[in-house]
Design an enzyme around this catalytic site. Structure first.
Site, PDB file in Angstrom:
ATOM      1  N   GLY A 134       0.818  -1.205   0.000  1.00 55.38           N
ATOM      2  CA  GLY A 134       0.000   0.000   0.000  1.00 55.38           C
ATOM      3  C   GLY A 134       0.852   1.255   0.000  1.00 55.38           C
ATOM      4  O   GLY A 134       2.075   1.205  -0.158  1.00 55.38           O
ATOM      5  N   HIS A 161       6.946  -4.235   1.580  1.00 51.52           N
ATOM      6  CA  HIS A 161       7.149  -3.182   0.597  1.00 51.52           C
ATOM      7  C   HIS A 161       7.674  -1.967   1.352  1.00 51.52           C
ATOM      8  O   HIS A 161       6.955  -1.378   2.175  1.00 51.52           O
ATOM      9  CB  HIS A 161       5.834  -2.839  -0.090  1.00 51.52           C
ATOM     10  CG  HIS A 161       5.395  -3.830  -1.110  1.00 51.52           C
ATOM     11  ND1 HIS A 161       4.946  -5.096  -0.790  1.00 51.52           N
ATOM     12  CD2 HIS A 161       5.336  -3.739  -2.467  1.00 51.52           C
ATOM     13  CE1 HIS A 161       4.626  -5.743  -1.893  1.00 51.52           C
ATOM     14  NE2 HIS A 161       4.852  -4.947  -2.929  1.00 51.52           N
ATOM     15  N   GLU A 164      10.332   2.137  -1.570  1.00 55.21           N
ATOM     16  CA  GLU A 164      10.012   2.312  -2.989  1.00 55.21           C
ATOM     17  C   GLU A 164       9.620   3.751  -3.282  1.00 55.21           C
ATOM     18  O   GLU A 164      10.034   4.321  -4.294  1.00 55.21           O
ATOM     19  CB  GLU A 164       8.873   1.378  -3.403  1.00 55.21           C
ATOM     20  CG  GLU A 164       8.487   1.513  -4.877  1.00 55.21           C
ATOM     21  CD  GLU A 164       7.302   0.656  -5.254  1.00 55.21           C
ATOM     22  OE1 GLU A 164       7.112   0.451  -6.464  1.00 55.21           O
ATOM     23  OE2 GLU A 164       6.558   0.199  -4.364  1.00 55.21           O
ATOM     24  N   ASP A 244       6.067  -7.606 -11.134  1.00 51.08           N
ATOM     25  CA  ASP A 244       5.193  -6.969 -10.156  1.00 51.08           C
ATOM     26  C   ASP A 244       3.887  -6.606 -10.860  1.00 51.08           C
ATOM     27  O   ASP A 244       3.858  -5.702 -11.687  1.00 51.08           O
ATOM     28  CB  ASP A 244       5.887  -5.719  -9.615  1.00 51.08           C
ATOM     29  CG  ASP A 244       5.123  -5.065  -8.488  1.00 51.08           C
ATOM     30  OD1 ASP A 244       4.104  -5.621  -8.058  1.00 51.08           O
ATOM     31  OD2 ASP A 244       5.548  -3.981  -8.047  1.00 51.08           O
ATOM     32  N   ASP A 245       2.813  -7.337 -10.533  1.00 49.20           N
ATOM     33  CA  ASP A 245       1.515  -7.095 -11.155  1.00 49.20           C
ATOM     34  C   ASP A 245       1.554  -7.216 -12.678  1.00 49.20           C
ATOM     35  O   ASP A 245       1.266  -6.255 -13.403  1.00 49.20           O
ATOM     36  CB  ASP A 245       0.973  -5.717 -10.759  1.00 49.20           C
ATOM     37  CG  ASP A 245       0.620  -5.647  -9.292  1.00 49.20           C
ATOM     38  OD1 ASP A 245      -0.129  -6.528  -8.831  1.00 49.20           O
ATOM     39  OD2 ASP A 245       1.095  -4.723  -8.612  1.00 49.20           O
TER      40      ASP A 245
END
Length: 303
Positions: A134, A161, A164, A244-245
């Site tokens: 998130g 995460h 970033e 990633d995705d």
């Protein structure tokens, strides 16, 4: 690059509002997605992967309704069952091996205790770790920290995460307060040389994704030869390249490796080592990890 226009992390995460409402609360649909993910990975010559998701964001019962969906009867617990069943069938039909990681979310610290509980319940049934994702906020909420510290005590693997889109401080908190073994992205650790050297010495694994770093605005295409991954490779840091995705960014592992070679300037040996780094840092029991590494060694004629 194909797919979206480059933006920033909040803008990219907002895109999930487009398709998530069509999936939320649909146990059969969630199972099918997990099944087809195995097919996608097999077609891309992946032998083992760890997929991650939020049980709460896919549920419509006993949870805050994030997507404006109608209340239903699919709980976060049911979501895990659906994903597990889809992965089980997919692994059987397509010859891959898969596990999952359950995500806490920065803006929902009240969910973290339940995520931990689900990780504990399914620890020997396909769930191999816990993550937090998130919009990055520093400091991490105490409820997140408490859940991750308890996860470490219970032997549940941990990734986060961090670093970033915020600062190196997010990496420091993930390492020092949340006891993570892996970092999602983590590029901003390079803002703090002392921290970078410490994380390197600790052999914490960086889960890097070049393509997502372009779309989230971490790195501009013309500057990929200065991407943090290049420094990681030069310094022999424990990192790997991930998709990633891929459903959002329309990318495959071949796309990641091509970008690493053509734009970042990594050589074949560095790219191959990143694959073995991923295997050595997988959230697997040691015996299964050894089997995976042996399988890769045969594939790459390594010794």
């Amino acid at each position: 690059m194909k797919g979206l226009e480059p933006a920033n992390l909040p803008q990219i995460l907002d895109r999930f509002k487009t398709f998530m409402p069509t999936v939320v609360g649909d146990g059969e649909g969630i199972e099918r997605i997990a099944y087809e993910l195995c097919q996608f990975q097999a077609e891309n010559k992946v032998v083992y992967f760890e997929t991650r998701y939020s049980p709460q964001l896919l549920a419509n019962c006993n949870v805050a309704l994030e997507w404006g969906q109608k209340p239903g009867n699919l709980t976060p617990h049911d979501v895990v069952l659906s994903v597990n069943e889809g992965l089980r069938k997919g692994c059987e039909d397509f010859g891959v091996k898969a596990n999952s990681i359950l995500c806490c979310f920065q803006h929902r610290p009240e969910w973290s205790a339940e995520v931990l509980s689900l990780c504990r319940e399914f620890q020997d049934r396909g769930v191999v770790g816990m993550d937090i994702a998130g919009y990055e906020t520093v400091p991490f909420d105490p409820l997140h920290i408490q859940a991750f510290q308890e996860a470490a005590r219970c032997g549940i693997h941990r990734t986060a995460h961090a670093g970033e889109s915020s600062s190196a401080e997010a990496v420091r908190e993930a390492v020092d307060k949340m006891n993570v073994e892996r970092l999602g992205h983590g590029y901003l650790v390079l803002q703090d040389e002392e921290l970078y050297q410490r994380v390197k010495k600790m052999n914490i694994h960086f889960e890097a994704s070049l393509i997502s770093s372009y779309y989230t605005g971490v790195c501009k295409l013309e500057n990929f030869d200065n991407h943090p991954v290049k420094r990681f490779a030069e310094d022999d840091v424990n990192f790997s390249l991930s998709t990633d995705d891929p459903g959002v960014f329309l990318c495959t592992f071949d796309d990641e490796f091509d970008l690493a070679f053509d734009k970042v300037g990594l050589n074949e040996a560095q790219i191959t080592k990143s694959i073995f780094n991923a295997a050595r840092s997988a959230f697997l029991p040691e015996a299964e990890k050894r089997d995976l590494i042996e399988q890769l060694m045969k594939e790459y004629n390594a010794s």
